[in-house]
Design an enzyme around this catalytic site. Sequence first.
Site, PDB file in Angstrom:
ATOM      1  N   TRP A 104       1.033  -1.087   0.122  1.00 45.28           N
ATOM      2  CA  TRP A 104       0.103  -0.043  -0.056  1.00 45.28           C
ATOM      3  C   TRP A 104       0.740   1.328  -0.075  1.00 45.28           C
ATOM      4  O   TRP A 104       0.472   2.286  -0.644  1.00 45.28           O
ATOM      5  CB  TRP A 104      -1.148  -0.116   1.133  1.00 45.28           C
ATOM      6  CG  TRP A 104      -2.098  -1.036   1.131  1.00 45.28           C
ATOM      7  CD1 TRP A 104      -2.249  -2.005   1.709  1.00 45.28           C
ATOM      8  CD2 TRP A 104      -3.035  -1.125  -0.026  1.00 45.28           C
ATOM      9  NE1 TRP A 104      -3.357  -2.810   1.034  1.00 45.28           N
ATOM     10  CE2 TRP A 104      -3.688  -2.307   0.274  1.00 45.28           C
ATOM     11  CE3 TRP A 104      -3.430  -0.273  -1.156  1.00 45.28           C
ATOM     12  CZ2 TRP A 104      -4.890  -2.414  -0.559  1.00 45.28           C
ATOM     13  CZ3 TRP A 104      -4.470  -0.474  -1.770  1.00 45.28           C
ATOM     14  CH2 TRP A 104      -5.005  -1.620  -1.746  1.00 45.28           C
ATOM     15  N   ASP A 174      -1.297   6.379   6.781  1.00 45.18           N
ATOM     16  CA  ASP A 174      -2.254   5.379   5.956  1.00 45.18           C
ATOM     17  C   ASP A 174      -2.570   4.444   7.258  1.00 45.18           C
ATOM     18  O   ASP A 174      -1.849   3.600   7.415  1.00 45.18           O
ATOM     19  CB  ASP A 174      -1.789   4.895   4.960  1.00 45.18           C
ATOM     20  CG  ASP A 174      -3.026   3.689   4.332  1.00 45.18           C
ATOM     21  OD1 ASP A 174      -3.887   3.639   4.838  1.00 45.18           O
ATOM     22  OD2 ASP A 174      -2.603   3.409   3.140  1.00 45.18           O
ATOM     23  N   LYS A 198     -11.988  -1.668   6.716  1.00 50.23           N
ATOM     24  CA  LYS A 198     -11.244  -2.869   7.388  1.00 50.23           C
ATOM     25  C   LYS A 198     -11.637  -2.974   8.969  1.00 50.23           C
ATOM     26  O   LYS A 198     -12.211  -3.892   9.492  1.00 50.23           O
ATOM     27  CB  LYS A 198      -9.716  -2.688   7.209  1.00 50.23           C
ATOM     28  CG  LYS A 198      -8.963  -3.110   6.239  1.00 50.23           C
ATOM     29  CD  LYS A 198      -9.409  -2.250   4.908  1.00 50.23           C
ATOM     30  CE  LYS A 198      -8.755  -3.091   3.489  1.00 50.23           C
ATOM     31  NZ  LYS A 198      -7.963  -1.977   3.020  1.00 50.23           N
TER      32      LYS A 198
END
Length: 364
Positions: A104, A174, A198
């Site tokens: 990511w 993040d 999530k």
Amino acid sequence: MEQRVFNFSAGPATLPLPALEEAQRDLVAFPGAGASVMEISHRSKQFAAVLESAKANVQKLLNLPENYKILFVQGGASLQFSMVPMNFLRGEGKSADYILTGSWGGKAIKEAKKEGATRVAWTGKEEKFVRVPGQNELDLDPKAVYCHFTSNETIEGVQFATEPDTGKVPLVCDASSDILSRPIAIEKYGLIYAGAQKNIGPSGVALVIVREDLLAQVPEGLPSMLDYKLMVENDSLYNTPSCFAIYMVMLVTKWLLEDIGGLDAIAAINKKKARLLYDTIDGSGGFYKGHANKEARSAMNVTWRLPSEELEQKFTKEATAAGLHGLKGHRSVGGIRASIYNAMPVEGVEALADFMTEFRAKNG
Ligand SMILES: *Cc1c(COP(=O)(O)O)cnc(C)c1O
């Protein structure tokens, strides 16, 4: 009615049952509205109360000081990969640092490069993203406009134990896959973002927490929807937000506060769950091999391999039959991944650990 399974999917992921049940109860007629929360104006007083409580819950959970603003935006965490550099990196002479500990982070820097100058302060790519850097390994630019890191790399299962120290350079994080899973040192952060799907809600909304003083840097002329300053001025209501998703975040954060008892409590539960799986991996005589180095192991996404891909396929197939779903690793790395976010009960992890022990006895 269809039976619920233990859902180890990485995202969208399992949600707390009390939150789902409350949503179900009020789905057709939201108290005080006589219509679904999906059917009422985002400027109605009922929805205003939902938004206010969602923000108040996040504020309370993270112990946010006054100078941090909470936003709910669309476009997922992926749009934040662009929105962060659009707001802070555009312009002459600016540069941002990125710490890369997994897939990511790689996507985040790819988007940032389109907006301005970036530096890699550290990358674990050559080592196949098995660890986080030590503080002394970081090549930090003291003039960087921000330093970006991914607190938990969802695909590799690599998590920072504590924030990197970037001195006066604002940390941008993040936190999509570990937001609200443990207490954090909030004052170290300039901006935190997280796709909700999530750990804190359904897909369709991202949470952004931004330190107010940074908004002075936002350049003129950004598309309105991508302008943090405008979003803050309009309290996430510049346009129609993801009303239902925000409502679910409100219910999930309420569960976290009232049923669980806050971030210290959930962190202890999360630690216990992770230890169960890592102990099973470590005690398997090498049958199961963890991906991440021990000190960087994620408490949210536990990743491991079996002796062969055939056995991995057999493992996920038989696990699914046993009511343990979503265990296939990300297509880019393979293997097995158990996502054990806040809403995964200890019983689910115990069932998985038992299944792992039995599977090894039969196939080891
Ligand atoms: C899932 C994930 C993303 C992407 O989220 P979207 O909301 O699908 O854009 C980004 N970063 C991390 C760490 C993730 O886990």
